[in-house]
Design an enzyme around this catalytic site. Structure first.
Site, PDB file in Angstrom:
ATOM      1  N   CYS A 232       0.638  -1.088   0.145  1.00 32.64           N
ATOM      2  CA  CYS A 232      -0.343  -0.275  -0.033  1.00 32.64           C
ATOM      3  C   CYS A 232       0.845   1.238   0.559  1.00 32.64           C
ATOM      4  O   CYS A 232       0.690   1.748   1.274  1.00 32.64           O
ATOM      5  CB  CYS A 232      -1.160  -0.084   1.063  1.00 32.64           C
ATOM      6  SG  CYS A 232      -1.946  -1.696   1.453  1.00 32.64           S
ATOM      7  N   ALA A 233       1.482   1.738  -1.220  1.00 32.47           N
ATOM      8  CA  ALA A 233       2.672   2.276  -1.378  1.00 32.47           C
ATOM      9  C   ALA A 233       2.617   3.616  -1.147  1.00 32.47           C
ATOM     10  O   ALA A 233       3.207   4.534  -0.438  1.00 32.47           O
ATOM     11  CB  ALA A 233       3.599   1.999  -2.671  1.00 32.47           C
TER      12      ALA A 233
ATOM     13  N   PRO B 272       1.875   7.822   0.320  1.00 28.64           N
ATOM     14  CA  PRO B 272       2.439   8.212  -1.076  1.00 28.64           C
ATOM     15  C   PRO B 272       4.141   8.326  -1.314  1.00 28.64           C
ATOM     16  O   PRO B 272       4.104   8.717  -2.099  1.00 28.64           O
ATOM     17  CB  PRO B 272       2.324   9.794  -0.719  1.00 28.64           C
ATOM     18  CG  PRO B 272       2.807   9.620   1.380  1.00 28.64           C
ATOM     19  CD  PRO B 272       1.810   8.732   1.246  1.00 28.64           C
TER      20      PRO B 272
ATOM     21  N   ASN C  16       6.565   7.225   0.926  1.00 22.56           N
ATOM     22  CA  ASN C  16       8.166   7.947   1.553  1.00 22.56           C
ATOM     23  C   ASN C  16       8.666   6.587   2.780  1.00 22.56           C
ATOM     24  O   ASN C  16       9.626   6.391   1.902  1.00 22.56           O
ATOM     25  CB  ASN C  16       8.029   8.932   2.763  1.00 22.56           C
ATOM     26  CG  ASN C  16       7.134   9.988   2.308  1.00 22.56           C
ATOM     27  OD1 ASN C  16       7.989  10.781   1.262  1.00 22.56           O
ATOM     28  ND2 ASN C  16       6.784  10.700   3.707  1.00 22.56           N
ATOM     29  N   LYS C  17       7.528   5.457   2.885  1.00 28.19           N
ATOM     30  CA  LYS C  17       8.472   4.170   2.211  1.00 28.19           C
ATOM     31  C   LYS C  17       9.091   3.390   1.663  1.00 28.19           C
ATOM     32  O   LYS C  17       9.932   2.991   2.221  1.00 28.19           O
ATOM     33  CB  LYS C  17       7.147   3.009   3.922  1.00 28.19           C
ATOM     34  CG  LYS C  17       7.185   3.832   5.423  1.00 28.19           C
ATOM     35  CD  LYS C  17       5.458   3.051   5.033  1.00 28.19           C
ATOM     36  CE  LYS C  17       5.080   3.837   6.981  1.00 28.19           C
ATOM     37  NZ  LYS C  17       3.967   4.982   7.006  1.00 28.19           N
TER      38      LYS C  17
ATOM     39  N   ASP D  82       1.417  -1.508   4.999  1.00 26.43           N
ATOM     40  CA  ASP D  82       1.454  -0.099   6.087  1.00 26.43           C
ATOM     41  C   ASP D  82      -0.335  -0.338   5.338  1.00 26.43           C
ATOM     42  O   ASP D  82      -0.241   1.255   4.702  1.00 26.43           O
ATOM     43  CB  ASP D  82       1.904   0.889   6.138  1.00 26.43           C
ATOM     44  CG  ASP D  82       1.835   1.760   6.817  1.00 26.43           C
ATOM     45  OD1 ASP D  82       2.307   1.729   7.921  1.00 26.43           O
ATOM     46  OD2 ASP D  82       1.571   2.916   6.534  1.00 26.43           O
TER      47      ASP D  82
ATOM     48  N   CYS E 144      -0.806   3.267  11.630  1.00 29.30           N
ATOM     49  CA  CYS E 144      -0.770   4.565  12.634  1.00 29.30           C
ATOM     50  C   CYS E 144      -1.912   4.864  13.450  1.00 29.30           C
ATOM     51  O   CYS E 144      -2.741   5.879  13.688  1.00 29.30           O
ATOM     52  CB  CYS E 144      -1.480   5.781  11.183  1.00 29.30           C
ATOM     53  SG  CYS E 144      -0.010   5.847   9.997  1.00 29.30           S
TER      54      CYS E 144
END
Length: 466
Positions: free
Chosen positions: A218-219, A221, A223-224, A289, A362
């Site tokens: 679930c990429a 925006p 950053n990960k 994520d 989160c």
């Protein structure tokens, strides 16, 4: 009158009526100045309790009955009292200016009554809600530069700014709260990435080696995703999945900006990917994520509290592991999210060569964290939890197959031990941690016959035997 005020009022109305979340309402519609509206709504809702009290003190709506759009008044009042003044003109601006002296006087009295005797600058005393002042974290993009070069550049430009290296995350700089670098040339060039510390833990926990093939399920925006690419020295392959076409476009732009050339963006639903597809035959690691309640983000929690007050929900929030809502709406939403999270994790574990999966949310709700991991582990016994991020002191909640009341008591005791240890330096001499852990272990041995260190689960990272 600025259209930003009308848009912000509409967003607040949507929040109150549970038409969607803040980001959905701000970024998913036809709002022109999305970032300004988002910021205005956030700041207004943080101050909403005080703004409501000011309006009540002045009896504004009783004295000016033509003011029918209360949320529009609210956002404009915020700009008058806490912002840089109301932009544009209009009837509401004239009305608020008419009562400005009374409004200022009411605000001063409210703030004086809220002033804390022991102000250590760790909370915002004007909100009525505890709001930690977190630093600004900046991740150095090692694909393009190194931490020493960035430190030198920032110190030469901001001579009085305190710049520190984070103690737990490599290549992460800690800057003072409120530092705004959104338009800075190092951000625009992709040399540094504005990324919160917690967001950096996922790729760091996965710790993919150069040459690995990895999927970010679930990429957006991104950053990960770019962090994983940097850890891999931009050597290997990262598949970045994003279902939404607009967000997939943003993802591509950010990864290009970061110079993450090993990333292949897939505008697709990860749950529909075929584990036996030849292009995934070498995938060993996963970043999972997924969508979550966002309850662990400070802004979300403050907004939730403000919305709850607006809807006359006066009940206090319970402990993080107990989800509550007056109408059961929050609990239903969290349970639906947990089902989705479980499905994503299970799908990741179905890939033939998967060795490692890092799962993160989160959320502060147990239903989206420990419960998800434990259910997935029960369905996939060939995988187990491993102790990742050893320098990070915080761990997950207990998971034991025991009576619910016993589990809750154990969790309370663990939090008590942690609180006593961190309360003050003075406590440590009179009640050392070894004694606290001995007391807790004694209790655990009585109810579970299992010592503390064997049942406290680490942050979720799953590892397989393949």
């Amino acid at each position: 009158m600025s259209k930003v005020y009308f848009d912000a009022a509409d967003v607040i109305n949507g929040l109150v009526q549970r038409k969607g979340g803040l980001k959905t309402l701000c970024f998913g519609g036809d709002i022109a100045q999305k970032k300004k509206v988002y910021a205005l709504v956030c700041e207004t809702m943080k101050k909403k309790e005080i703004l409501d009290q000011v309006l009540e003190d002045v009896k504004l709506f009783e004295r000016e009955s033509e003011l029918s759009n209360k949320h529009l008044v609210l956002v404009m009042l915020f700009d008058m009292l806490f912002g840089k003044g109301i932009h544009g003109g209009g009837v509401i601006k004239k009305t608020l200016q008419k009562y400005k002296e009374e409004l200022d006087s009411s605000l001063a009295a409210i703030l004086a009554s809220r002033k804390q005797a022991n102000n250590n600058n760790t909370t915002d005393n004007t909100t009525g809600t505890q709001e930690p002042l977190f630093p600004r974290y900046v991740r150095v993009n090692t694909i393009k530069t190194n931490i020493a070069a960035v430190e030198t550049a920032l110190r030469s430009e901001f001579k009085d700014m305190e710049i520190k290296r984070d103690a737990h995350v490599p290549n992460l700089l800690v800057l003072p709260n409120g530092t705004d670098l959104h338009d800075h040339k190092l951000v625009q060039s992709g040399h540094i990435i504005l990324q919160d510390k917690a967001s950096c833990f996922t790729a760091l926990a996965l710790d993919p080696s150069p040459g690995w093939h990895v999927i970010d399920a679930c990429a957006a925006p991104g950053n990960k995703t770019s962090h994983a690419a940097a850890i891999m020295n931009n050597n290997g392959t990262v598949f970045a999945c994003e279902l939404n076409r607009r967000r997939a476009g943003i993802l591509r732009d950010r990864l290009k900006q970061a110079g993450a050339s090993i990333v292949r963006t897939l505008n697709t639903d990860f749950l529909k990917t075929d584990p036996n597809d030849p292009k995934f035959s070498r995938v060993r690691g996963f970043i999972v994520d997924p969508s979550c309640s966002g309850s662990g983000m400070t802004t979300h929690r403050l907004l939730d509290q403000a919305v709850d007050r607006t809807r006359d929900m006066q009940k206090k929030k319970k402990e993080p592991e107990t989800v509550s809502d007056a109408n059961g709406q929050l609990e239903d939403r969290v349970m639906q999210l947990s089902k989705f999270q479980i499905s994503v994790l299970n799908h990741a574990l179905s890939f033939p060569r998967v060795q490692r999966v890092a799962y993160s949310t989160c959320s502060i709700h147990r239903q989206e964290n420990e419960d998800v991991v434990n259910q997935v582990l029960e369905s996939n016994p060939q995988f187990n939890l491993v102790h990742c991020l050893p320098s990070w002191p915080r761990r997950g909640l207990l998971y034991l197959k025991a009576r619910k009341d016993v589990l809750e008591l154990i969790q309370i005791l663990i939090r008590l031990v942690d609180s006593l240890w961190h309360a003050s330096k003075e406590n440590r001499s009179s009640c050392p941690r070894s004694k606290l852990n001995w007391l807790l272990n004694s209790f655990l041995n009585r109810v579970t016959n299992t010592p503390l260190q064997q049942i406290t689960q680490p942050k979720p990272i799953l590892s397989g035997a393949n």
